[in-house]
Design a protein around this motif. Structure first.
Motif, mmCIF file in Angstrom:
data_model
loop_
_atom_site.group_PDB
_atom_site.id
_atom_site.type_symbol
_atom_site.label_atom_id
_atom_site.label_comp_id
_atom_site.label_asym_id
_atom_site.label_seq_id
_atom_site.Cartn_x
_atom_site.Cartn_y
_atom_site.Cartn_z
ATOM 1 N N LEU B 11 37.148 107.949 65.798
ATOM 2 C CA LEU B 11 35.981 107.716 66.642
ATOM 3 C C LEU B 11 35.025 108.904 66.556
ATOM 4 O O LEU B 11 33.811 108.740 66.500
ATOM 5 C CB LEU B 11 36.441 107.485 68.087
ATOM 6 C CG LEU B 11 35.455 106.867 69.060
ATOM 7 C CD1 LEU B 11 34.947 105.536 68.555
ATOM 8 C CD2 LEU B 11 36.120 106.674 70.418
ATOM 9 N N GLY B 70 36.482 104.107 73.915
ATOM 10 C CA GLY B 70 36.665 102.662 73.812
ATOM 11 C C GLY B 70 36.710 101.994 75.178
ATOM 12 O O GLY B 70 37.178 102.568 76.156
ATOM 13 N N GLU B 90 33.960 100.229 66.326
ATOM 14 C CA GLU B 90 35.365 100.199 66.746
ATOM 15 C C GLU B 90 35.660 98.911 67.522
ATOM 16 O O GLU B 90 36.332 98.938 68.553
ATOM 17 C CB GLU B 90 35.713 101.425 67.608
ATOM 18 C CG GLU B 90 35.650 102.756 66.892
ATOM 19 C CD GLU B 90 36.807 102.957 65.918
ATOM 20 O OE1 GLU B 90 37.969 102.821 66.326
ATOM 21 O OE2 GLU B 90 36.537 103.211 64.730
ATOM 22 N N GLN B 155 43.233 94.526 66.025
ATOM 23 C CA GLN B 155 42.068 94.701 65.164
ATOM 24 C C GLN B 155 42.093 93.651 64.053
ATOM 25 O O GLN B 155 41.340 92.705 64.080
ATOM 26 C CB GLN B 155 42.033 96.115 64.602
ATOM 27 C CG GLN B 155 40.663 96.752 64.705
ATOM 28 C CD GLN B 155 40.734 98.247 64.942
ATOM 29 O OE1 GLN B 155 41.774 98.878 64.847
ATOM 30 N NE2 GLN B 155 39.598 98.841 65.247
#
Lengths: 324, 205
Positions: B11, B70, B90, B155
């Motif tokens: 990130l 997040g 993300e 994901q």
């Protein structure tokens, strides 16, 4: 038993700090007296219903069972206590009360203590923009007297949001979810909640703008173009009037506006404001107008007031000393 | 000076790109270093590197004025702060996953890192659920019989498939968010607002 232990969220104030604390209280006592506020010491234990019915969250209160089986709480809020006193025990047309007491918050954790020493004032029987401006100017004066320099008082109005909600078609739960998202300035979450709860198109657009409606007085002009709801427009006109008075009183430079401040305490009816200072991550002062609250206790009195969080105000003053 | 809390790892690299494109001299973020605090050469920004779950904490306390983290971490932390911007990268989903077609036990046993979010989710549905806190390899729980389902971010779904599991329900859309301290946003508005505007423009392009 390890006798040095204390429950989470409370602490002892030792002599060094206590002296600073007392000195700050003396400064405020003097100011409060000068402005005609009379001191009260409300009871520390009260009935649960007094607070629950006025919108204090159930989880937020320290609850105990009294000898007769009734539920009692450790006082969670000073404004409600003062409103109860003004409405039921004082018989004048109005009253100016002040207090130095702690409130208790059962759920507080992290950046907040569970025992919060406050110094506050409550004005009963006065209304209008001038009264609102005077209490905000007085709040600015109090923070200055405590040694704070880089701070602002951020002002909102619950009537604006309430106006936008009218005719939006949102249910009570829907409105509560949207309120929480607006308070977090979470535009994404706000949009999802509005759609899920089926709010009308025009109301959606206006409510979605709320998270970005903060800044200088120009925000009020921007907000006017978003709605034709009479209550929302009246709230904006009121804020403009308050701002004009604040400029008159010489504190226009210390205020900003945030129409997305939608406090969870249900008793506020008009302006709401918070004092924000450099060096502490949370408000040092909080207040607003609550005209309907005394009527709940049997007498209809207009009311406005604020409380200074003494711990945070002192650490803001201290952060200031540190950088000079 | 604006203090920025960033999550260590992938990130942080994405954040460095965005900051540089927004005109911030954030090249320091690309250096190989073990330092935890980095400043831009013009002294306008100071970056803190912390664990993802600690980003909301630094911002709530006002030690960091803003942060990037997040949405899954935000849901779990429940911190009192402003969520200013959906940065759109993300992306993933918080899902309930398990063996498709298998009847669950009662009460449902749920293995997760996100215990607070899971408690709120099942309580809001009036479903009795036993929430089991795990710290990693969540997929192992249904395989070994520790739990009926897992509640975790998905994901690509590769790990799920490799272990014979599938997504039963997509619950939350997750992406990186720009967060701000509630006081800093107002007291440092002149520094924060232009940055938010620049980042917003960058995302929309």
């Amino acid at each position: 038993m390890q006798y040095f232990k204390l429950p989470a969220g409370v602490r002892d104030v030792l002599p060094d700090e206590c002296e600073r604390f007392d000195a700050a209280e003396r400064v405020l006592r003097e100011r409060f007296r000068g402005a005609g506020f009379l001191p009260v010491r409300p009871a520390g234990l009260e009935y649960y219903d007094t607070y629950a019915d006025a919108g204090v969250e159930e989880a937020q209160m320290f609850k105990m069972c009294d000898r007769d089986g009734r539920l009692i709480v450790l006082r969670p809020d000073m404004t409600l206590a003062c409103a109860r006193i003004a409405a039921t025990k004082l018989h004048g047309e109005g009253a100016r009360l002040c207090y130095f007491s702690a409130v208790y918050d059962f759920t507080a954790s992290g950046n907040c203590d569970r025992e919060v020493p406050q110094a506050g004032v409550e004005v009963f029987g006065e209304q209008g923009a001038r009264s609102d401006a005077e209490i905000i100017a007085f709040a600015v004066g109090c923070l200055r007297a405590l040694g704070l320099r880089d701070f602002i008082v951020d002002i909102g109005h619950v009537g604006f949001y309430k106006g936008l909600l009218e005719g939006s078609g949102l249910s009570v739960e829907g409105a509560e979810e949207v309120r929480a998202r607006i308070n977090a300035k979470d535009a994404v979450g706000c949009e999802l909640a509005l759609r899920r709860h089926g709010a009308g198109e025009r109301a959606q657009a206006a409510i979605l703008a709320l998270p970005s409606l903060f800044g200088g007085a120009e925000v009020l002009g921007r907000a006017k173009t978003l709605t034709d709801n009479p209550q929302a427009l009246a709230s904006l006109a009121h804020l403009e009037e308050v701002y004009a008075h604040l400029c008159d009183l010489g504190v226009g430079g210390h205020v900003s506006f945030d129409l997305g401040t939608v406090k969870s305490l249900a008793y506020y009816t008009g302006i709401v404001f918070t004092g924000l200072a450099d060096g502490v991550g949370a408000p040092v002062l909080s207040g607003g107008r609550y005209d309907g609250l005394c009527a709940r206790f049997g007498r209809d009195l207009a009311a406005v007031g604020f409380a200074v969080g003494m711990d945070r105000a002192l650490s803001a003053a201290r952060a200031k000393e540190g950088t000079c | 000076m604006l203090n920025v809390a960033l999550a260590k790892g992938r990130l942080a690299e994405r954040c460095a790109d965005i900051f540089i494109r927004c005109g911030i001299r954030a090249e320091v973020l690309r250096e190989e270093t073990r330092k935890l605090v980095l400043e831009t050469p013009d002294g306008k920004f100071r970056f803190f590197f912390v664990k993802p779950a600690d980003v909301p904490t630094y911002v709530e306390y006002g030690i960091a004025d803003i942060g990037i983290v997040g949405k899954d971490t935000l849901l779990e932390a429940g911190a009192d702060l402003y969520e200013m911007l959906d940065l759109g990268f993300e992306r993933c989903k918080l899902c309930i996953a398990g063996f498709a077609g298998r009847a669950p036990s009662r009460p449902l046993r749920v293995a997760t890192k996100y215990t607070e979010t899971a408690k709120r989710l099942f309580a809001s549905r009036g479903e009795d659920a036993e929430i089991i806190k795990l710290n990693g390899s969540i997929e192992l729980a249904p395989l070994t019989g520790l739990a009926d389902v897992i509640f975790d971010i998905v994901q690509s779904g590769g790990t799920l498939r490799a272990n014979g599991l599938s997504v039963l329900e997509e619950v939350f859309d997750i992406s990186a968010r720009l967060i701000a301290n509630k006081v800093s946003l107002k007291t440092k508005a002149a520094e924060i607002l232009p940055l938010i505007a620049a980042m917003k423009q960058y995302i929309e392009e």
